[in-house]
Motif scaffolding. Sequence first.
Motif, PDB file in Angstrom:
ATOM      1  N   VAL A   1       0.838  -1.192   0.000  1.00  0.00           N
ATOM      2  CA  VAL A   1       0.000   0.000   0.000  1.00  0.00           C
ATOM      3  C   VAL A   1       0.877   1.247   0.000  1.00  0.00           C
ATOM      4  N   SER A   2       0.276   2.380  -0.315  1.00  0.00           N
ATOM      5  CA  SER A   2       1.029   3.622  -0.504  1.00  0.00           C
ATOM      6  C   SER A   2       1.515   4.241   0.801  1.00  0.00           C
ATOM      7  N   SER A   3       0.816   3.974   1.910  1.00  0.00           N
ATOM      8  CA  SER A   3       1.220   4.545   3.190  1.00  0.00           C
ATOM      9  C   SER A   3       0.469   3.845   4.322  1.00  0.00           C
TER      10      SER A   3
ATOM     11  N   TYR B   1      -4.681  -0.126  -2.849  1.00  0.00           N
ATOM     12  CA  TYR B   1      -3.412  -0.846  -2.806  1.00  0.00           C
ATOM     13  C   TYR B   1      -2.832  -0.961  -4.213  1.00  0.00           C
ATOM     14  N   TYR B   2      -1.562  -1.369  -4.288  1.00  0.00           N
ATOM     15  CA  TYR B   2      -0.922  -1.584  -5.581  1.00  0.00           C
ATOM     16  C   TYR B   2      -1.506  -2.846  -6.212  1.00  0.00           C
TER      17      TYR B   2
ATOM     18  N   SER C   1       0.521  -7.272 -10.598  1.00  0.00           N
ATOM     19  CA  SER C   1       0.807  -8.660 -10.241  1.00  0.00           C
ATOM     20  C   SER C   1       2.041  -8.737  -9.345  1.00  0.00           C
ATOM     21  N   GLY C   2       1.945  -9.498  -8.267  1.00  0.00           N
ATOM     22  CA  GLY C   2       3.045  -9.647  -7.328  1.00  0.00           C
ATOM     23  C   GLY C   2       2.990  -8.696  -6.156  1.00  0.00           C
ATOM     24  N   CYS C   3       2.093  -7.687  -6.215  1.00  0.00           N
ATOM     25  CA  CYS C   3       2.005  -6.694  -5.142  1.00  0.00           C
ATOM     26  C   CYS C   3       0.996  -7.072  -4.067  1.00  0.00           C
TER      27      CYS C   3
ATOM     28  N   ASP D   1       7.005   6.051   0.951  1.00  0.00           N
ATOM     29  CA  ASP D   1       6.202   5.929   2.169  1.00  0.00           C
ATOM     30  C   ASP D   1       5.381   4.647   2.200  1.00  0.00           C
ATOM     31  N   SER D   2       5.602   3.788   1.211  1.00  0.00           N
ATOM     32  CA  SER D   2       4.799   2.578   1.094  1.00  0.00           C
ATOM     33  C   SER D   2       5.143   1.559   2.177  1.00  0.00           C
ATOM     34  N   GLY D   3       4.337   0.525   2.221  1.00  0.00           N
ATOM     35  CA  GLY D   3       4.583  -0.544   3.175  1.00  0.00           C
ATOM     36  C   GLY D   3       3.693  -1.727   2.889  1.00  0.00           C
TER      37      GLY D   3
END
Length: 264
Positions: free
Chosen positions: A198-200, A214-215, A218-220, A238-240
């Motif tokens: 996710v972006s943050s 969320y991203y 594929s694979g995220c 800042d993603s995680g």
Amino acid sequence: MNKILYAIIPVLAFSIIFVNAFFGHLIFASETQEVVNKYSVYVHLLSEWESDSKNIIFDVTNTWHKSDKISNVNHVFDAESKEYNENQLHELNGKSYVELKHEFSNCQEEWQPMLYRKAVDTVRHEIEYVQGQQLSADPTVSVYPDIQNKNYENSEQQSEIKNGYVQFFPICTSRDTTSYDYSVKTDNKDLGFDVYFVSSSIQREQFVDSEFDYYTESGCYAQNKQSYSGTCNNIKKDSGLLVIFPDNLKPWTTKVTVNLYENN
């Protein structure tokens, strides 16, 4: 002579353990551009939760690359100047939980694994590799097989996790955009987890509020897994990673292993 050795060996062993425990993060700090940060997060769910099990332990490895601009700056964690291992009361989905998390989980300092932990991790890695639980022959990188939860269908999982427990793990990077390999597994054989890049950290709360983003490449992300490894590209600094479990944990303690590796 033997009596002297019997006295010296325990003292020597204790001294090595003592030095590792209190000063290992200074002695064995990496001189390379790669930083390895290992920490654990303990979560205790309070009485509002439906789970029989009230305990979740996240063991996290976060590996990233220092910026050339700050590579000469000392970011080694100073244990003496920090107050960490403090219980913190939080609320999620209107339900309370206590979280015990180290301050060096925030990517700001370098906390290298102690020498003895490296040895233990290497041995464990080799055993898992032989058993097929580990796909990587490199003891510094964990790649887990893709194992779907077969206890129930994915549609049930997506319904259950809406009221489940959500944990956010920040990536550590000095770049504006980066790529990460990651792997997650659990010892809980009764249910599956969802995992999303996710972006943050804000997305943790938005997931609860049903405004989750969320991203989607594929694979995220992966859904209803008991073990999974993937790669997520073009993610912001800042993603995680979000790891989500239904509120239906049954064993006394659920252990989750999370590995994050920034690509060159």
